[in-house]
Design a protein around this motif. Structure first.
Motif, short mmCIF file in Angstrom:
data_model
loop_
_atom_site.label_atom_id
_atom_site.label_comp_id
_atom_site.label_asym_id
_atom_site.label_seq_id
_atom_site.Cartn_x
_atom_site.Cartn_y
_atom_site.Cartn_z
N SER A 50 0.73 -1.37 -0.17
CA SER A 50 0.08 0.05 -0.13
C SER A 50 0.71 1.21 -0.25
O SER A 50 0.35 2.27 -0.60
CB SER A 50 -0.99 -0.04 1.11
OG SER A 50 -0.35 -0.29 2.39
N GLU A 175 -4.52 0.72 1.90
CA GLU A 175 -4.15 -0.14 3.56
C GLU A 175 -3.56 -1.62 2.98
O GLU A 175 -4.01 -2.27 2.09
CB GLU A 175 -5.45 -0.26 4.34
CG GLU A 175 -5.54 -1.01 5.38
CD GLU A 175 -6.82 -0.93 6.20
OE1 GLU A 175 -6.77 -1.33 7.40
OE2 GLU A 175 -7.75 -0.63 5.82
N ASP A 176 -2.55 -1.89 3.98
CA ASP A 176 -2.06 -3.04 3.85
C ASP A 176 -3.06 -4.36 4.06
O ASP A 176 -4.09 -3.94 5.04
CB ASP A 176 -0.90 -3.49 4.90
CG ASP A 176 0.19 -2.68 4.45
OD1 ASP A 176 0.46 -2.01 3.53
OD2 ASP A 176 1.39 -2.45 5.29
N ARG A 177 -3.08 -5.31 3.71
CA ARG A 177 -4.06 -6.37 3.82
C ARG A 177 -3.30 -7.51 4.69
O ARG A 177 -2.33 -8.02 4.45
CB ARG A 177 -4.52 -7.23 2.53
CG ARG A 177 -5.38 -8.00 2.77
CD ARG A 177 -6.27 -8.73 1.26
NE ARG A 177 -5.07 -9.17 0.59
CZ ARG A 177 -4.65 -10.41 0.40
NH1 ARG A 177 -5.29 -11.22 1.24
NH2 ARG A 177 -3.91 -10.89 -0.36
N SER A 194 -8.84 -13.02 6.53
CA SER A 194 -8.62 -11.78 6.42
C SER A 194 -8.92 -10.93 7.75
O SER A 194 -9.96 -11.01 8.40
CB SER A 194 -9.07 -11.02 5.20
OG SER A 194 -8.73 -11.67 3.98
N GLU A 196 -8.34 -6.86 9.78
CA GLU A 196 -7.94 -5.30 9.56
C GLU A 196 -6.85 -5.11 10.42
O GLU A 196 -6.40 -5.97 11.16
CB GLU A 196 -8.96 -4.51 10.02
CG GLU A 196 -10.34 -4.59 9.08
CD GLU A 196 -11.46 -3.46 9.48
OE1 GLU A 196 -11.28 -2.98 10.70
OE2 GLU A 196 -12.30 -3.47 8.83
N ARG A 200 -2.01 2.17 7.03
CA ARG A 200 -2.71 2.79 6.10
C ARG A 200 -1.88 4.06 5.71
O ARG A 200 -1.19 4.70 6.61
CB ARG A 200 -4.20 3.29 6.74
CG ARG A 200 -4.97 2.23 7.06
CD ARG A 200 -6.52 2.61 7.47
NE ARG A 200 -6.38 3.30 8.77
CZ ARG A 200 -7.29 3.89 9.34
NH1 ARG A 200 -8.46 4.38 8.73
NH2 ARG A 200 -7.02 4.46 10.56
#
Length: 232
Positions: A50, A175-177, A194, A196, A200
């Motif tokens: 990201s 945003e990184d996953r 996945s 959060e 970001r």
């Protein structure tokens, strides 16, 4: 312009931590009750692309502002090292052109003048925030802390957000996953999901430079003083 996924480089790093027996709801059998190595492991993998996306967006969509960012490598490096991500106030090329030829020439000269570089650096640093500040968060606190100082934030009657009197036109968030993988003691995958919590990076497009006018006054004064000294 949002960057195409074809341009992304995906850098993957894995942080693995072993949890105690039954910590994830897996009931250990009696033979493994006292053996920590038999319990499932939780491995968090962050797909970290990201930041590259955000910087590519800035360089391609806001090239004149990106040039200014590159004149402040120290602050840019500190943003890269932020643990949570960052936010940037990015004026478009049209917004920078609207400054007029006199201010643009002065700003370009300041970036190459040792006597004015410190002022130019502060002007750029006012556009850099070492945390992923969303418009909603800024509106709540009515202030945003940049790399070098605070700027006032106001919400207009039509809902538009203004930072030091400059309107935010639109915002982009990258945003990184993060993926959680559950493994047994032999490293076999038991499941994944996945979640959060990744870094970001937020780009707020603004109608102009958000730095305080005092910096322009200081730059003019120092530039005129240097010119007078050169005359004598």
């Amino acid at each position: 312009m949002m960057p195409s996924p074809n341009f992304l480089l995906v850098l993957t790093y894995t942080i693995a931590s072993c949890l105690g027996p039954g910590a994830l709801g897996f009931a250990p059998n009696s033979s493994a009750r006292n053996t920590a190595s038999s319990s499932p492991r939780l491995c968090k993998t962050a797909i970290s692309n990201s930041r590259d996306q955000a910087e590519q967006c800035i360089s391609e969509s806001y090239p004149k502002f990106y040039w200014l960012l590159q004149q402040n490598p120290t602050a840019l490096q500190r943003l890269h090292e932020s643990k949570a991500g960052f936010a940037v106030f990015a004026p478009s090329d049209a917004a920078i052109d609207a400054l007029g030829p006199e201010r643009i020439q002065l700003l370009e000269a300041a970036c190459n003048d040792p006597g004015l570089q410190q002022i130019a650096s502060r002007m750029v640093s006012y556009h850099m925030v070492s945390a992923p500040m969303t418009a909603e968060i800024m509106a709540t606190y009515n202030v945003v802390s940049t790399r070098v100082g605070e700027l006032p934030v106001e919400v207009a009657s039509d809902g538009a957000l203004y930072v030091n009197g400059v309107r935010i036109i639109q915002s982009y968030q990258f945003e990184d996953r993060i993926v959680e993988n559950y493994q047994d003691k032999d490293g076999n995958l038991l499941g994944s999901q996945s979640m959060e919590g990744g870094k970001r990076y937020i780009i707020h497009e603004v109608e102009g430079l958000v730095c305080p006018d005092e910096l322009w006054h200081a730059m003019y004064a120092q530039f005129e003083s240097a010119g007078a000294n050169n005359v004598y």
